[in-house]
Write a protein that holds these residues in place. Structure first.
Motif, PDB file in Angstrom:
ATOM      1  N   GLY A 106      -5.900   7.261  -7.894  1.00 13.94           N
ATOM      2  CA  GLY A 106      -4.862   6.241  -7.685  1.00 13.94           C
ATOM      3  C   GLY A 106      -4.139   6.466  -6.376  1.00 13.94           C
ATOM      4  N   ASN A 107      -2.833   6.682  -6.486  1.00 20.38           N
ATOM      5  CA  ASN A 107      -2.003   6.779  -5.286  1.00 20.38           C
ATOM      6  C   ASN A 107      -1.236   8.102  -5.235  1.00 20.38           C
ATOM      7  OD1 ASN A 107      -1.392   5.349  -2.977  1.00 20.38           O
ATOM      8  ND2 ASN A 107       0.538   4.594  -3.805  1.00 20.38           N
ATOM      9  N   LEU A 108      -1.811   9.163  -5.811  1.00 18.86           N
ATOM     10  CA  LEU A 108      -1.125  10.464  -5.879  1.00 18.86           C
ATOM     11  C   LEU A 108      -1.096  11.128  -4.505  1.00 18.86           C
ATOM     12  CD1 LEU A 108      -2.530  12.307  -9.057  1.00 18.86           C
ATOM     13  CD2 LEU A 108      -0.158  11.626  -8.629  1.00 18.86           C
ATOM     14  N   ASN A 109      -0.227  10.626  -3.624  1.00 15.32           N
ATOM     15  CA  ASN A 109      -0.367  11.023  -2.220  1.00 15.32           C
ATOM     16  C   ASN A 109       0.825  11.763  -1.613  1.00 15.32           C
ATOM     17  OD1 ASN A 109       1.535   9.074  -1.659  1.00 15.32           O
ATOM     18  ND2 ASN A 109       0.079   7.581  -0.862  1.00 15.32           N
ATOM     19  N   ASN A 110       1.780  12.197  -2.435  1.00 17.69           N
ATOM     20  CA  ASN A 110       2.970  12.834  -1.846  1.00 17.69           C
ATOM     21  C   ASN A 110       2.987  14.361  -2.046  1.00 17.69           C
ATOM     22  OD1 ASN A 110       3.666  13.186  -4.495  1.00 17.69           O
ATOM     23  ND2 ASN A 110       5.405  11.801  -4.470  1.00 17.69           N
ATOM     24  N   VAL A 148      -8.481  13.402   0.479  1.00 13.69           N
ATOM     25  CA  VAL A 148      -7.077  13.515   0.104  1.00 13.69           C
ATOM     26  C   VAL A 148      -6.246  12.448   0.814  1.00 13.69           C
ATOM     27  CG1 VAL A 148      -5.083  15.058   0.063  1.00 13.69           C
ATOM     28  CG2 VAL A 148      -7.377  16.006  -0.220  1.00 13.69           C
ATOM     29  N   GLU A 149      -5.669  11.538   0.048  1.00 15.77           N
ATOM     30  CA  GLU A 149      -4.747  10.546   0.626  1.00 15.77           C
ATOM     31  C   GLU A 149      -3.394  11.208   0.817  1.00 15.77           C
ATOM     32  OE1 GLU A 149      -4.561   6.704  -1.324  1.00 15.77           O
ATOM     33  OE2 GLU A 149      -2.497   6.361  -0.648  1.00 15.77           O
ATOM     34  N   MET A 150      -2.822  11.043   2.014  1.00 17.90           N
ATOM     35  CA  MET A 150      -1.506  11.618   2.295  1.00 17.90           C
ATOM     36  C   MET A 150      -0.534  10.510   2.669  1.00 17.90           C
ATOM     37  SD  MET A 150      -2.437  14.954   4.574  1.00 17.90           S
ATOM     38  CE  MET A 150      -3.365  16.321   3.875  1.00 17.90           C
ATOM     39  N   ALA A 207      -0.281  -8.836  -3.718  1.00 17.74           N
ATOM     40  CA  ALA A 207       1.093  -8.594  -4.165  1.00 17.74           C
ATOM     41  C   ALA A 207       1.361  -7.123  -4.401  1.00 17.74           C
ATOM     42  CB  ALA A 207       1.363  -9.386  -5.443  1.00 17.74           C
ATOM     43  N   TYR A 208       0.437  -6.256  -3.913  1.00 15.99           N
ATOM     44  CA  TYR A 208       0.594  -4.834  -4.175  1.00 15.99           C
ATOM     45  C   TYR A 208       1.728  -4.230  -3.328  1.00 15.99           C
ATOM     46  CZ  TYR A 208      -0.145   0.132  -3.981  1.00 15.99           C
ATOM     47  OH  TYR A 208       0.061   1.480  -3.994  1.00 15.99           O
ATOM     48  N   ASN A 209       1.755  -4.602  -2.060  1.00 21.58           N
ATOM     49  CA  ASN A 209       2.899  -4.205  -1.244  1.00 21.58           C
ATOM     50  C   ASN A 209       2.973  -5.046   0.029  1.00 21.58           C
ATOM     51  OD1 ASN A 209       1.124  -3.104   0.627  1.00 21.58           O
ATOM     52  ND2 ASN A 209       1.582  -0.991   0.132  1.00 21.58           N
ATOM     53  N   GLY A 238      -3.445   0.670   4.084  1.00 21.57           N
ATOM     54  CA  GLY A 238      -4.894   0.755   3.884  1.00 21.57           C
ATOM     55  C   GLY A 238      -5.418   2.133   3.532  1.00 21.57           C
ATOM     56  N   LYS A 239      -4.529   3.091   3.234  1.00 21.59           N
ATOM     57  CA  LYS A 239      -5.002   4.449   2.910  1.00 21.59           C
ATOM     58  C   LYS A 239      -5.878   4.450   1.662  1.00 21.59           C
ATOM     59  CE  LYS A 239      -0.706   5.968   2.601  1.00 21.59           C
ATOM     60  NZ  LYS A 239       0.000   4.794   3.140  1.00 21.59           N
ATOM     61  N   THR A 240      -5.360   3.852   0.578  1.00 19.26           N
ATOM     62  CA  THR A 240      -6.097   3.901  -0.689  1.00 19.26           C
ATOM     63  C   THR A 240      -7.422   3.162  -0.567  1.00 19.26           C
ATOM     64  OG1 THR A 240      -4.080   4.153  -1.981  1.00 19.26           O
ATOM     65  CG2 THR A 240      -5.983   3.300  -3.145  1.00 19.26           C
ATOM     66  N   THR A 241      -7.399   2.006   0.072  1.00 21.22           N
ATOM     67  CA  THR A 241      -8.634   1.237   0.235  1.00 21.22           C
ATOM     68  C   THR A 241      -9.653   2.046   1.046  1.00 21.22           C
ATOM     69  OG1 THR A 241      -7.230  -0.727   0.300  1.00 21.22           O
ATOM     70  CG2 THR A 241      -9.524  -1.015   0.951  1.00 21.22           C
TER      71      THR A 241
HETATM   72 MG    MG Z   1      -2.110   4.284  -1.342  1.00 18.43          MG
END
Ligand code: MG
Ligand code: ATP
Length: 425
Positions: free
Chosen positions: A122-126, A146-148, A312-314, A99-102
């Motif tokens: 998007g999902n640029l979280n690393n 910032v999504e981590m 179906a995303y993950n 649920g991070k991105t949401t």
């Molecule tokens: Mg994410």
């Protein structure tokens, strides 16, 4: 060249690129290394395409437009940290298993009602995505979100040291990336690195008041609590999730376009951030109600007389269980599930898939369809279950099922490609 000079060059550039194929004129190219490539080899090419400067760590590729460093990745991270300090904007960090991105998107929508906000794209979280996110912030922004993401210990700590967040929230401690973290205890420890960082710098932690682990882990911290608990700083109540999540805040309603009871938490936190940062309720409501989920994350698709809950995303054990229990809360004549294998589980793979099998057998589902090598191995002989090795096998056999008046949950790991079922149904 010093880090300061590099930063000055960055401010005058048209941004950062880490992919020489997509380079734009006047960008700075960071020649990163991967398992199968060495960006240094593309230094020349990047310059030919108009890069203003290329950061390399292999002397062989030196030219008058390259900046030679010990380690390109470290240099990118150091530059991002330098830039973050230079801007000195408010940074909110979001981590957790699901649920991070949401949650990030919802907080972004809410806070954007009052502030100039920029969040992770998007999902640029690393370890690369977080620096790139920080470098996408500029002087016009007031708040950065910032999504981590992490799949092993120490990663969140390192990302915090680069991003130096002022606020943070952990969505949940779920069974995602079990393999890299070494079990659920490892996950709690790994994700809690965000708490430890915020406590060490005396900053505020946002927590879900209804999550006993979050409460226990932050007893010594400055917290802002959000949830159904009556003592919460921001008290919210789940009205229903049928399938849309509707929430009550002080007698006022918010009707979201998100599905699944687990999204109650994600929305609640966004409301909490809005209230804390002084966004008017009317604006919070507008932001939440207009937010639609991103591709394949808890979407509802209506086809003739069937409803499909496409997720179906993950998938991992925690989000699988959450989705199945969310399905039960949806009123419908009949319920069915089409579930795909969950990846990256490690040693407990069979055990976790077996738990899902036991859970679905326990419900009154019209059709239980399982897809993937692991599910197939465990369930192909079981009564009341139809198991297939892959999605194409299932598609070939789809017409033998009766989905009339059904609501169907479709969920599996990204690699299972269950979204292909939507056209076939
Ligand atoms: Mg994410
Ligand atoms: P990633 O690790 O890919 O970055 P993420 O943490 O950003 O994932 P999202 O992309 O927001 O997560 O959501 C992915 C899926 O996780 C959703 O489709 C849903 O199935 C599930 N999910 C979302 N929120 C929660 C939650 N609070 N608890 C459990 N599962 C959730």
């Amino acid at each position: 060249m010093t880090l300061e000079n590099l930063h000055t060059a960055f401010l005058k550039s048209s941004g950062i690129s880490t992919d020489s194929r997509k380079i734009k004129k006047n960008q700075i190219f960071f020649a990163l290394k991967g398992d199968n490539f060495d960006g240094n080899q593309y230094a020349r090419n990047a310059i030919d395409q108009g890069a203003k400067l290329v950061v390399i760590d292999d002397e062989k590729y030196k030219t008058d437009k390259t900046f030679l460093v010990d380690d390109v990745l470290h240099c990118l991270q150091n530059l991002a940290q330098f830039h973050r300090r230079y801007l000195n904007l408010v940074i909110i960090a979001i981590t957790g298993s699901n649920g991070k991105t949401t949650t990030k998107n919802l907080i972004n929508e809410v806070l954007s009602q009052k502030f100039k906000v920029k969040a992770t794209e998007g999902n640029l979280n690393n370890h690369i995505g977080v620096p790139l996110t920080l470098l996408s912030f500029n002087t016009t922004h007031e708040i950065g979100i910032v999504e981590m993401g992490a799949n092993h210990q120490g990663e969140i700590k390192a990302l915090c040291e680069i991003a130096e967040p002022n606020y943070g929230y952990i969505t949940n401690f779920g069974k995602a990336h079990l393999e890299g973290f070494g079990g659920i205890e490892g996950i709690i420890k790994g994700k809690s690195e965000l708490y430890e960082y915020l406590i060490s710098v005396n900053k505020k932690i946002f927590i879900n008041a209804d999550d006993p682990i979050q409460v226990a882990k932050t007893q010594k911290a400055k917290v802002y609590t959000i949830g159904e608990d009556t003592l919460s700083d921001c008290r919210v109540k789940l009205v229903e999730a049928n399938p849309n999540v509707n929430i009550d805040f002080c007698g006022k309603k918010i009707n979201s376009q998100l599905l699944g009871a687990y999204n109650f938490k994600n929305i609640s936190i966004a409301i909490g951030f809005g209230i804390y940062f002084g966004v008017e309720f009317k604006a919070i409501k507008k932001a939440v109600e207009s937010y639609k989920p991103e591709n394949m994350r808890s979407q509802i698709i209506i086809k003739n007389d069937i409803k499909i809950l496409l997720d179906a995303y993950n998938a991992n054990p925690t989000s699988m269980e959450a989705a199945i229990s969310a399905l039960q809360k949806v009123k419908s004549a009949h319920h069915s599930v089409i579930l795909g294998d969950m990846f990256e589980i490690g040693k407990t793979k069979n055990e976790e898939h077996q738990k899902v099998i036991d859970l679905v057998l326990d419900q009154n589902f019209q059709n239980i369809i399982l897809v993937g090598e692991t599910f197939y191995q465990l369930a192909s002989d079981l009564k009341n279950i139809n198991a297939y090795q892959n999605v194409n096998e299932l598609i070939k056999n789809l017409n033998q099922f009766d989905f009339d008046q059904n609501i169907i949950l479709i969920k599996g790991s990204r690699g299972m490609q269950l979204e292909n079922l939507v056209d076939a149904l």
